[in-house]
Every structure is written in C-alpha cells, then in structure tokens.
Scaffold this motif. Structure first.
Motif, PDB file in Angstrom:
ATOM      1  N   VAL A 393       0.854  -1.184   0.000  1.00 28.78           N
ATOM      2  CA  VAL A 393       0.000   0.000   0.000  1.00 28.78           C
ATOM      3  C   VAL A 393       0.889   1.231   0.000  1.00 28.78           C
ATOM      4  O   VAL A 393       1.857   1.308   0.766  1.00 28.78           O
ATOM      5  N   ALA A 394       0.562   2.202  -0.865  1.00 30.44           N
ATOM      6  CA  ALA A 394       1.278   3.473  -0.915  1.00 30.44           C
ATOM      7  C   ALA A 394       0.300   4.594  -0.585  1.00 30.44           C
ATOM      8  O   ALA A 394      -0.797   4.647  -1.149  1.00 30.44           O
ATOM      9  N   LEU A 395       0.707   5.474   0.315  1.00 31.17           N
ATOM     10  CA  LEU A 395      -0.133   6.589   0.741  1.00 31.17           C
ATOM     11  C   LEU A 395       0.612   7.901   0.528  1.00 31.17           C
ATOM     12  O   LEU A 395       1.843   7.958   0.639  1.00 31.17           O
ATOM     13  N   ASP A 396      -0.143   8.959   0.245  1.00 33.79           N
ATOM     14  CA  ASP A 396       0.449  10.286   0.224  1.00 33.79           C
ATOM     15  C   ASP A 396       0.898  10.612   1.654  1.00 33.79           C
ATOM     16  O   ASP A 396       0.091  10.578   2.574  1.00 33.79           O
ATOM     17  N   PRO A 397       2.181  10.910   1.877  1.00 32.57           N
ATOM     18  CA  PRO A 397       2.651  11.095   3.261  1.00 32.57           C
ATOM     19  C   PRO A 397       2.069  12.316   3.946  1.00 32.57           C
ATOM     20  O   PRO A 397       2.059  12.385   5.173  1.00 32.57           O
ATOM     21  N   LEU A 403      -2.657   5.937  -2.677  1.00 34.43           N
ATOM     22  CA  LEU A 403      -2.139   6.042  -4.036  1.00 34.43           C
ATOM     23  C   LEU A 403      -2.131   4.698  -4.751  1.00 34.43           C
ATOM     24  O   LEU A 403      -2.278   4.638  -5.967  1.00 34.43           O
ATOM     25  N   ALA A 404      -1.925   3.625  -4.008  1.00 39.87           N
ATOM     26  CA  ALA A 404      -1.922   2.277  -4.585  1.00 39.87           C
ATOM     27  C   ALA A 404      -2.235   1.282  -3.485  1.00 39.87           C
ATOM     28  O   ALA A 404      -1.844   1.471  -2.328  1.00 39.87           O
ATOM     29  N   ASN A 405      -2.939   0.206  -3.857  1.00 42.75           N
ATOM     30  CA  ASN A 405      -3.284  -0.851  -2.915  1.00 42.75           C
ATOM     31  C   ASN A 405      -3.341  -2.145  -3.698  1.00 42.75           C
ATOM     32  O   ASN A 405      -4.265  -2.388  -4.465  1.00 42.75           O
ATOM     33  N   LEU A 406      -2.310  -2.991  -3.522  1.00 44.02           N
ATOM     34  CA  LEU A 406      -2.144  -4.187  -4.343  1.00 44.02           C
ATOM     35  C   LEU A 406      -2.139  -5.440  -3.484  1.00 44.02           C
ATOM     36  O   LEU A 406      -1.430  -5.500  -2.474  1.00 44.02           O
TER      37      LEU A 406
END
Length: 475
Positions: A393-397, A403-406
């Motif tokens: 999972v990538a989040l805007d800090p 931003l992404a959830n795989l």
C-alpha cells in the motif's frame, strides 16, 4: 530357450528422445520453442494496477527509477528498462552500479570489483558520457557525484561532479582512507536508517547530498564541506565516544557504564569553529550494543534528524542541527518510519499507525495497521507492506490519500514521483499511483488537496532539512 527382454523402459525413452531430436533438426517438428516459452512464462506478481511486468536477467540487487528508465543492478550486470512499458533499453556487464542525479538529469555509474575506475552512463541509452580510470570509490546523491583517487594508501584526492558534468566542481585531499572504502557508496559516518521487511533499503532512491560529510581515516574523522570541498576539521574520538556527521553538525555521542547501565550524552558541534552548539543527556541513539556500552553503530535516524529513546522509554525525534525535540511520542508508542518531515508512529494499542508532523507534532492521518507494521517513508509516498493478507500500500505522506493498494507478496523496490517498482525473484513491475485505487496520480509537484477539516498545511517540501543544510544552493 530364453526370450529377449526387448528395449525396456530406458531404451524406449532414449529412442523417443533421439526421434524428437532428429525431427527437430530436420525441421519436421520442433517442440523446444514451446517448451522454453512455457519455462519462461511469467506468473503475475500482483493483480490489477500493475501497468507492466517484465522478467530481468537476474535477481535484482537494487532497482532505481532514473527519469524515463528503470535501472536494475544484478550480481554481474546492470540493465535498464523503459518506465513506460518495461521494454529493455540496454544492458552491461558490471559488478556494481549506482544512480546519481534525479529525473532527466540522472546518470548510471558502473564499475568492476578490484578494478580502478568507473563509467558514467546515460540511463536511457547506456551510452558512456564520461570515463574514469583511477578512482577506487564513488558516492552518488541526487545533486552530486563524488569519487576518490588514492595513488598511495596515505594520499587520497576527492573530486566532486555535477552528475552530468564533465569537469570537477572542486577537489579535496585526505590523508588516506580506511580499508573497505571501495566500489559504490562505501559507508560514511552518518545515520543508520530504519528498515522493513519487503521494502528495499534503497526504495527512496538517491538522497540530496548533506552539507557535511564525515570520512573515517585511520581512527580519525575528517569533516568535509560538500559545497566547497574544504576539510573543516579532523578529530580523534575518545575511548567512550562515537562521532557522526548529520544535519550540518558533528555529533559527539558518549556512552559510559555506571551501575550496570549506559549513561548517554549527545552534543552537536560546529566543525568550522570547534564550538559546541547543543547538548542533551540521557538520550539513547541506538549506537551501543545490547550488552555493554561499546558503540559500534551509527545513530538511528534519517537525513537531518535523529531517533532517540529517553530514560523513561519514550521515543523522540531530534533536529541534529540545533538539538530541538521535533517530536516526543506518548508512552508505549513506537516510531516505525521517519524522514525530515514526518514520523510514522505505531499507536499504543498496536492497531494503527499515525503520521505525525515534525516540529508541530500535529497528527496528519491515521491508518489501521498490524502489530509490527512494515513501512517506509519516501518523498512521494509512505509505503506499507502488509501480511494478512499480503499487500503493498502506498499513501500520500501528507494527507494519507491512498495512491496504490495491491494484493501481492512482492517487495517494494523503488518509488518514483508517479509510481513504484515492485518485484519478486526476477520479475519486476510498475505500479502507477492512482491506477490500483481508481483515483488519479498526484500532480507533477506531488501536491494533494487538504483533507476535510484540515486547516493550514505544512511548509513547502522540506527536502533540504530543517535548516536547508542539505541543499547546496542555500549555502
């Protein structure tokens, strides 16, 4: 009379193999291309959201996004693929490689072990831009490339380069280097980064060059100004002392044993004047072994900040330049990732991670998390590697926007302005931010709208550190 036993199973297998070889050689029938296609077939490393997936020549040792190319370092080679579609751009034999510069100004530096010299390559074409035949070590940052030539063990010359430059910016002299300062990015005396399983240590790519660097030479520390090449001082640490150069200061960290405990003191010094700028007692920066007070490790931190533990067990983030407490955590919470803007803190109930803004202590966002979250902070994204189920999972800090959830067991290898490279074995793939969540990628400057009820946002991107000491154009 005994009857013949015939060919038997091994004989028929051998006859069948000979027949297949004869048919393939004669062109009548060739099964081997289909067999190899099946062997080389790639299983998807993640579900929807992966823009492309590519098998590279070997297991990656490091992966870096360099402008429009993805540079993949392997054991005996380096290759580059297009960021747009994963198609191979070029490959070279090399024992080590590193990326200097950023975006369209990036270059790839390659070399061979036990061989002097290196080459600077264009990441898009692999064409050699500059060649050196004498350097023994190279350091790479977003805005500087540094090499070391040592014609004698006690005589070394450092040269600084713009990543795409053809003439040195400055030259400095050192009385030698310790053994082990060879190849790409040998260790200097700075901070020790926090790491996380399934997130590569170099996921953030090249960092901006610090204002000061600490070189260990024969038991002494030489402090160099990266804007001018001037060696400001060289000093020998005391027996119970460890020196480190972080955030524009030389840190003197002492650990003395008393009544079975280690008593810690850390102070920041101006290497130009030799004056102490700040001092704090009782803060454990993680430099000593679990048993005893012998300091063998660099302090824990990132960029221009340090992570310490107070005598009451609470963790804190310190500004290395002036010793300010940028954040003090609550009891039973734990810092799991930090840069010079934010800290990710696991809550006391171990069920969530909270993003705290350094300086103000303001809570930016919160996310449910596992008991021991695996996470890292990069400039464009906060990355989480979750286990049950396996996800990246990538989040805007700044805002916590997803931003992404795989759903994937792959590793996070590199994060760029608009996406990240993930990988498993020899397979790598590109995840564009927004594609896996149904949203849109951030604007070109990485900005995001303020969340509802937000109030004022943080100051402009603090990539140069709290005192701007990491950017050469502010000196």
């Amino acid at each position: 009379m005994v009857k013949g036993r015939g060919l038997g199973r091994p004989g028929w297998l051998l006859l069948g193999l000979v027949t297949v070889v004869v048919l393939s050689v004669s062109g009548v029938w060739n099964p081997f291309p289909g067999v190899w296609d099946w062997v080389n077939r790639s299983d998807p490393i993640a579900g929807p959201g992966v823009l492309w997936q590519q098998r590279v020549g070997g297991t990656p040792r490091s992966v870096t996004i360099a402008g429009d190319a993805v540079v993949v370092e392997q054991r005996t080679r380096v290759e580059a693929v297009r960021l747009a579609d994963g198609g191979q751009l070029w490959e070279r034999k090399a024992d080590w490689s590193a990326v200097a510069g950023a975006d369209q100004d990036a270059v790839v530096v390659v070399g061979k072990l036990l061989t002097r010299g290196y080459e600077v390559l264009d990441p898009g074409t692999g064409i050699t831009r500059r060649r050196d035949s004498a350097a023994v070590a190279v350091w790479t940052w977003r805005n500087l490339l540094l090499d070391a030539r040592c014609p004698e063990p006690t005589d070394c010359t450092l040269r600084a380069w713009d990543p795409r430059g053809t003439d040195p910016l400055w030259t400095a002299h050192l009385p030698g280097v310790r053994s082990g300062l060879l190849g790409d990015n040998p260790d200097l005396l700075d901070t020790r980064r926090m790491n996380a399983v399934r997130i590569d240590d170099g996921v953030a790519g090249p960092e901006p060059v610090p204002g000061l660097l600490g070189f260990p030479v024969d038991g002494r520390v030489h402090v160099l100004d990266t804007s001018t090449g001037r060696v400001l001082t060289d000093i020998e640490p005391d027996r119970d002392e460890r020196l480190s150069v972080v955030g524009g200061r030389m840190l003197r960290i002492t650990a003395r044993s008393k009544d079975g405990n280690c008593l810690y003191t850390v102070s920041g010094w101006d290497p130009l004047t030799g004056q102490e700028a700040w001092r704090r007692a009782g803060v454990n920066l993680g430099t000593a072994d679990a048993v005893g007070c012998l300091q063998r490790k660099d302090p824990l931190g990132a960029r221009s900040v340090l992570i310490g533990v107070s005598p009451d067990g609470r963790e804190a983030v310190l500004d290395a330049y002036d010793g300010r407490l940028l954040l003090v955590t609550d009891p039973d919470t734990k810092i799991v990732a930090v840069d010079d803007r934010y800290a990710l803190v696991r809550a006391a109930d171990k069920r969530s991670v909270v993003a705290r803004e350094l300086g103000s202590g303001r809570t930016r966002w919160s996310r449910p998390a596992e008991g021991e979250p695996r996470t890292a902070l990069t400039l464009p994204a906060a990355v989480f590697a979750e286990r049950k189920p396996s996800r990246l999972v990538a989040l805007d800090p700044r805002t916590g926007t997803e931003l992404a959830n795989l759903r994937t067991a792959a590793n996070a290898l590199a994060v760029g302005p608009n996406g990240m490279i993930i990988g498993e074995g020899r397979e790598i793939g590109y995840v564009r931010f927004g594609a896996a969540t149904g949203g849109s990628a951030p604007d070109g400057d990485g900005s995001q709208p303020e969340p509802a009820g937000g109030g004022e946002g943080p100051p402009a991107q603090q990539s140069c550190g709290p005192k701007q000491e990491a950017c050469s154009d502010t000196k």
